[in-house]
Design a protein around this motif. Structure first.
Motif: not given
Length: 399
Positions: A328-340, A385-399
């Motif tokens: 989803l992060t990649s699609q957000y980046l594509n949309l921003t760049k495609n606005s050109s 940066f912000f999407m990676n922060i969100y991704n780390r917050r919801i990532a599955l934590v394994e022992r």
């Protein structure tokens, strides 16, 4: 028992030391890159000097002398500078990107879930949308919306009334324009207070559920605080003080519309094209994320008595988000760049204003190109940066 005498192994030549060889080749690579960069800079400076083209960023203070039809800040061709033209283009790009991301996310999640629906017609409609839209070039779709849809709308005299002061015609979308009074700051202040309070309540509700198992209506509470509190502040100020935000409602006259705010057809076509195109890709991302969740999770939720909507909202989607967020992060980046691609339909985004008009008038290609590249790089890195922060917050934590 024989004593063991520890002996230090003999030290070999540095040539055969992998660590030393790695450092050596890295140093050589840095020197080569530095030499190439130096040659490129000195060559560009020499070419600019021979062509009698000034260098530096002093041109940003010079008068622009050209008009921009879509500006969300005060801008005048008579008094504004190239720097202000850059800000106008940057704002136009950011506004299109933010609105496009929100709309594309809504479309993508709706279509992604609809494609997995048991309703045959709904699933086929969603499949047709995805297969048609994502297999057509974006530039072609932008031209379709601009030339084949918006250009065929009626003139301003015969504008289509959409209700609530919204009118659609060949000149674009005319809508009520907000008029801010001195106490308008109370609305965003109330929204900020509501947001902080909702975050505190969400954290408290999570601890409470973990301790007692009792659920708290967090979503409705958040909606009430973030939306209801500013609305309440607005109503109270309107009843007992000055109305913080009034609206200039457009009125349809005999030949034209007066008042309100106009969104030009280039802006509408660009937002529609980007949102619908990117939404098709997000739909596939969402579908893949939902299918990645084990079927046993759905069966377990059903055995607990959860309804299909509750199963999707509380069990499937939260687990699917761990798979959805990176693409989803990649699609957000594509949309921003495609606005050109806005330059193809004449929307004054950063590329059209800065890389087009400003570059042609000043001739300072190196500075203009570098600034434009840095802007897109900054936007992309900030989004990641912000999407990676969100991704780390919801990532599955394994022992």
């Amino acid at each position: 028992m024989a004593s063991v005498v520890e002996q230090t192994p003999p030290r070999g030549s540095l040539i055969y030391d992998p660590r030393v060889r790695g450092l050596f080749f890295q140093a050589v690579l840095v020197l080569v890159i530095g030499f190439l960069a130096y040659e490129a800079v000195t060559n560009a400076a020499e070419n600019l000097r021979r062509a009698n083209i000034a260098s530096g960023f002093g041109f940003m203070e010079q008068p622009a002398g050209f008009d921009i039809n879509q500006a969300f800040i005060t801008y005048s061709s008579a008094t504004s500078t190239y720097g202000e033209a850059f800000v106008v283009g940057l704002l136009n790009t950011l506004i299109v990107a933010v609105i496009g991301i929100v709309l594309a996310t809504i479309i993508g999640f709706a279509m992604g879930i609809a494609r997995l629906s048991k309703n045959w017609l709904l699933a086929k409609v969603a499949s047709a949308y995805v297969e048609i839209v994502r297999n057509l070039p974006l530039l072609l779709q932008l031209l379709f919306w601009y030339n084949a849809v918006l250009a065929t709308l009626p003139s301003a005299r015969d504008s289509i009334s959409m209700g609530a002061g919204f009118y659609l015609n060949v000149r674009g979308l005319v809508m009520p324009a907000p008029v801010y009074n001195w106490d308008a700051f109370a609305i965003p202040l109330a929204a900020a207070i509501g947001l902080v309070a909702s975050l505190v309540i969400r954290r408290w509700a999570k601890r409470r559920q973990a301790a007692t198992g009792a659920q708290f209506p967090v979503n409705w509470t958040t909606f009430g605080l973030v939306v209801g509190l500013p609305a309440l502040a607005w109503i109270v100020l309107a009843l007992f003080g000055a109305n913080p935000i009034a609206f200039d409602i457009p009125e349809q006259g005999r030949f034209n519309l007066t008042g309100g705010m106009q969104l030009y057809p280039e802006f509408v076509a660009l937002v529609l094209g980007l949102a619908i195109y990117t939404g098709a890709f997000i739909a596939e991302v969402v579908r893949a994320g939902i299918l990645a969740v084990s079927r046993g999770q759905t069966e377990a939720a059903s055995s607990l008595g959860l309804k299909p909507g509750q199963t999707m909202r509380f069990v499937v989607i939260p687990q699917a988000m761990r798979v959805i967020i990176p693409p989803l992060t990649s699609q957000y980046l594509n949309l921003t760049k495609n606005s050109s691609l806005a330059v193809a339909i004449g929307y004054p985004d950063l590329v059209q204003v800065f890389m087009g008009t400003v570059l042609n008038q000043t001739g300072q290609a190196v500075e203009v190109v570098v600034i434009t590249m840095l802007v897109y790089l900054t936007i992309s890195l900030t989004t990641s940066f912000f999407m990676n922060i969100y991704n780390r917050r919801i990532a599955l934590v394994e022992r």
